[in-house]
Design a protein around this motif. Structure first.
Motif, PDB file in Angstrom:
ATOM      1  N   ALA A 156      28.792  40.023 -15.956  1.00  0.00           N
ATOM      2  CA  ALA A 156      29.857  39.116 -15.488  1.00  0.00           C
ATOM      3  C   ALA A 156      29.661  38.790 -14.004  1.00  0.00           C
ATOM      4  O   ALA A 156      29.884  37.647 -13.568  1.00  0.00           O
ATOM      5  CB  ALA A 156      31.223  39.759 -15.727  1.00  0.00           C
ATOM      6  N   ILE A 157      29.213  39.772 -13.241  1.00  0.00           N
ATOM      7  CA  ILE A 157      28.949  39.559 -11.814  1.00  0.00           C
ATOM      8  C   ILE A 157      27.782  38.570 -11.650  1.00  0.00           C
ATOM      9  O   ILE A 157      27.839  37.643 -10.839  1.00  0.00           O
ATOM     10  CB  ILE A 157      28.651  40.928 -11.135  1.00  0.00           C
ATOM     11  N   GLY A 158      26.747  38.757 -12.454  1.00  0.00           N
ATOM     12  CA  GLY A 158      25.602  37.833 -12.410  1.00  0.00           C
ATOM     13  C   GLY A 158      26.032  36.415 -12.748  1.00  0.00           C
ATOM     14  O   GLY A 158      25.602  35.446 -12.105  1.00  0.00           O
ATOM     15  N   GLU A 159      26.902  36.284 -13.746  1.00  0.00           N
ATOM     16  CA  GLU A 159      27.398  34.952 -14.140  1.00  0.00           C
ATOM     17  C   GLU A 159      28.189  34.312 -13.003  1.00  0.00           C
ATOM     18  O   GLU A 159      28.076  33.113 -12.750  1.00  0.00           O
ATOM     19  CB  GLU A 159      28.270  35.063 -15.402  1.00  0.00           C
ATOM     20  N   GLU A 160      28.978  35.123 -12.325  1.00  0.00           N
ATOM     21  CA  GLU A 160      29.803  34.592 -11.234  1.00  0.00           C
ATOM     22  C   GLU A 160      28.929  34.153 -10.055  1.00  0.00           C
ATOM     23  O   GLU A 160      29.136  33.071  -9.489  1.00  0.00           O
ATOM     24  CB  GLU A 160      30.834  35.654 -10.809  1.00  0.00           C
ATOM     25  N   PHE A 161      27.931  34.950  -9.698  1.00  0.00           N
ATOM     26  CA  PHE A 161      27.011  34.521  -8.628  1.00  0.00           C
ATOM     27  C   PHE A 161      26.300  33.230  -9.039  1.00  0.00           C
ATOM     28  O   PHE A 161      26.137  32.307  -8.248  1.00  0.00           O
ATOM     29  CB  PHE A 161      25.976  35.602  -8.314  1.00  0.00           C
ATOM     30  N   SER A 162      25.886  33.189 -10.293  1.00  0.00           N
ATOM     31  CA  SER A 162      25.179  32.009 -10.801  1.00  0.00           C
ATOM     32  C   SER A 162      26.074  30.771 -10.693  1.00  0.00           C
ATOM     33  O   SER A 162      25.642  29.699 -10.247  1.00  0.00           O
ATOM     34  CB  SER A 162      24.761  32.271 -12.253  1.00  0.00           C
ATOM     35  N   ARG A 190      28.565  30.265  -8.658  1.00  0.00           N
ATOM     36  CA  ARG A 190      28.823  29.873  -7.260  1.00  0.00           C
ATOM     37  C   ARG A 190      27.608  29.242  -6.579  1.00  0.00           C
ATOM     38  O   ARG A 190      27.756  28.482  -5.627  1.00  0.00           O
ATOM     39  CB  ARG A 190      29.285  31.089  -6.460  1.00  0.00           C
ATOM     40  N   PHE A 191      26.399  29.572  -7.056  1.00  0.00           N
ATOM     41  CA  PHE A 191      25.197  29.065  -6.374  1.00  0.00           C
ATOM     42  C   PHE A 191      24.362  28.139  -7.260  1.00  0.00           C
ATOM     43  O   PHE A 191      23.208  27.874  -6.957  1.00  0.00           O
ATOM     44  CB  PHE A 191      24.342  30.239  -5.873  1.00  0.00           C
ATOM     45  N   GLU A 192      24.972  27.633  -8.340  1.00  0.00           N
ATOM     46  CA  GLU A 192      24.150  26.876  -9.304  1.00  0.00           C
ATOM     47  C   GLU A 192      23.603  25.563  -8.742  1.00  0.00           C
ATOM     48  O   GLU A 192      22.606  25.050  -9.244  1.00  0.00           O
ATOM     49  CB  GLU A 192      24.902  26.651 -10.628  1.00  0.00           C
ATOM     50  N   GLY A 229      13.743  34.855   7.393  1.00  0.00           N
ATOM     51  CA  GLY A 229      13.347  34.004   8.521  1.00  0.00           C
ATOM     52  C   GLY A 229      11.886  34.184   8.870  1.00  0.00           C
ATOM     53  O   GLY A 229      11.161  33.212   9.086  1.00  0.00           O
ATOM     54  N   ARG A 230      11.429  35.433   8.899  1.00  0.00           N
ATOM     55  CA  ARG A 230      10.014  35.686   9.223  1.00  0.00           C
ATOM     56  C   ARG A 230       9.076  35.119   8.175  1.00  0.00           C
ATOM     57  O   ARG A 230       7.944  34.761   8.474  1.00  0.00           O
ATOM     58  CB  ARG A 230       9.756  37.185   9.329  1.00  0.00           C
ATOM     59  N   ALA A 231       9.560  35.087   6.924  1.00  0.00           N
ATOM     60  CA  ALA A 231       8.731  34.534   5.841  1.00  0.00           C
ATOM     61  C   ALA A 231       8.774  33.010   5.846  1.00  0.00           C
ATOM     62  O   ALA A 231       8.032  32.363   5.106  1.00  0.00           O
ATOM     63  CB  ALA A 231       9.227  35.068   4.496  1.00  0.00           C
ATOM     64  N   GLY A 232       9.680  32.440   6.633  1.00  0.00           N
ATOM     65  CA  GLY A 232       9.817  30.978   6.655  1.00  0.00           C
ATOM     66  C   GLY A 232      10.610  30.447   5.479  1.00  0.00           C
ATOM     67  O   GLY A 232      10.604  29.245   5.205  1.00  0.00           O
ATOM     68  N   ALA A 233      11.311  31.350   4.759  1.00  0.00           N
ATOM     69  CA  ALA A 233      12.090  30.927   3.590  1.00  0.00           C
ATOM     70  C   ALA A 233      13.457  30.397   4.031  1.00  0.00           C
ATOM     71  O   ALA A 233      13.973  30.790   5.073  1.00  0.00           O
ATOM     72  CB  ALA A 233      12.295  32.113   2.649  1.00  0.00           C
ATOM     73  N   SER A 234      14.055  29.510   3.218  1.00  0.00           N
ATOM     74  CA  SER A 234      15.431  29.068   3.462  1.00  0.00           C
ATOM     75  C   SER A 234      16.378  30.043   2.775  1.00  0.00           C
ATOM     76  O   SER A 234      16.021  30.628   1.747  1.00  0.00           O
ATOM     77  CB  SER A 234      15.689  27.691   2.858  1.00  0.00           C
ATOM     78  N   VAL A 235      17.586  30.165   3.293  1.00  0.00           N
ATOM     79  CA  VAL A 235      18.589  31.023   2.656  1.00  0.00           C
ATOM     80  C   VAL A 235      19.809  30.160   2.334  1.00  0.00           C
ATOM     81  O   VAL A 235      20.425  29.577   3.227  1.00  0.00           O
ATOM     82  CB  VAL A 235      18.987  32.197   3.580  1.00  0.00           C
ATOM     83  N   ALA A 236      20.150  30.090   1.039  1.00  0.00           N
ATOM     84  CA  ALA A 236      21.314  29.294   0.633  1.00  0.00           C
ATOM     85  C   ALA A 236      22.604  30.048   0.902  1.00  0.00           C
ATOM     86  O   ALA A 236      23.640  29.441   1.135  1.00  0.00           O
ATOM     87  CB  ALA A 236      21.209  28.954  -0.853  1.00  0.00           C
ATOM     88  N   GLY A 237      22.540  31.369   0.865  1.00  0.00           N
ATOM     89  CA  GLY A 237      23.747  32.148   1.116  1.00  0.00           C
ATOM     90  C   GLY A 237      23.550  33.604   0.780  1.00  0.00           C
ATOM     91  O   GLY A 237      22.477  34.024   0.335  1.00  0.00           O
ATOM     92  N   VAL A 238      24.622  34.348   1.026  1.00  0.00           N
ATOM     93  CA  VAL A 238      24.630  35.784   0.758  1.00  0.00           C
ATOM     94  C   VAL A 238      25.726  36.047  -0.275  1.00  0.00           C
ATOM     95  O   VAL A 238      26.879  35.651  -0.072  1.00  0.00           O
ATOM     96  CB  VAL A 238      24.909  36.570   2.061  1.00  0.00           C
TER      97      VAL A 238
END
Ligand code: 5GP
Length: 194
Positions: A37-43, A45-47, A141-150
């Protein structure tokens, strides 16, 4: 998230005004249905954020992160806290002060698995002073990746991490926010119930 709040209320143990123990469903024994259920909720919110990968930290971030990864259809990378015999080259590292153990850990991720092509969702079990999340953001940041959120399962809203991250412009989505652990009881912030 109502189901999570109810679980915390019924099974969480308030160890002090600062620390909540949730060993019966998240930090030792794991409740897979709740993790789903937690995985579904994160999904949910960030879909719409174009996530290519989830980044978490061992060990307690892995269960919610894997469930989110399964539902979102993306791989999950966990930062390691201990040196590994097989993971030695191309490491990206950051220092993290542990909230629970009061020690400093160097956390590491292989540059093979987090790259500038990635848009990351960072997931962890708890947000307290924000050190773990900042360490993961540093690695991204060091990897140069973008972060959509936490994405956080349980944020302790009376500690500074959430404020610190949001002030830096980081999107933080917490499934339960606890405003107080006074009198042996968790008091929730209602806005967390989206
Ligand atoms: P921070 O880095 O935000 O200060 O603390 C977050 C990390 O510390 C999480 O990864 C979690 O493992 C641990 N942590 C912080 N507060 C608590 C707590 O109240 N209960 C438990 N079980 N872990 C916590």
């Amino acid at each position: 998230m109502k189901q999570l709040q109810e679980k915390i209320a019924s099974e969480g143990r308030v160890l002090s005004e600062d620390v909540l123990k949730v060993d019966s469903f998240l930090n030792h024994q794991i409740d897979p249905k709740l993790m789903q259920a937690i995985g579904e909720e994160f999904s949910r919110r960030f879909e719409h954020d174009g996530i290519t990968k989830i980044l978490t930290i061992e060990s307690s971030g892995i269960a919610p992160a894997v469930m989110a990864g399964l539902i979102m259809g993306v791989p999950v990378v966990f930062a390691r806290k201990r040196a590994s015999l097989t993971l030695t080259e191309g490491l990206i590292s950051a220092d993290v002060k542990s909230f629970t153990k009061q020690t400093v850990n160097t956390i590491s991720v292989s540059g093979d698995y987090v790259t500038s092509d990635d848009t990351l969702l960072i997931i962890d079990d708890f947000l307290a002073n924000g050190q773990a999340a900042l360490g993961l953001l540093d690695i991204a940041g060091r990897a140069g990746a973008s972060v959509a959120g936490v994405g956080i399962v349980i944020e302790k809203g009376f500690q500074q991490g959430g404020k610190l991250l949001r002030e830096q412009g980081v999107r933080v989505e917490s499934l339960a926010i606890i405003d107080s652990l006074a009198d042996g009881k968790a008091t929730f912030r209602e806005e967390a119930e989206t």
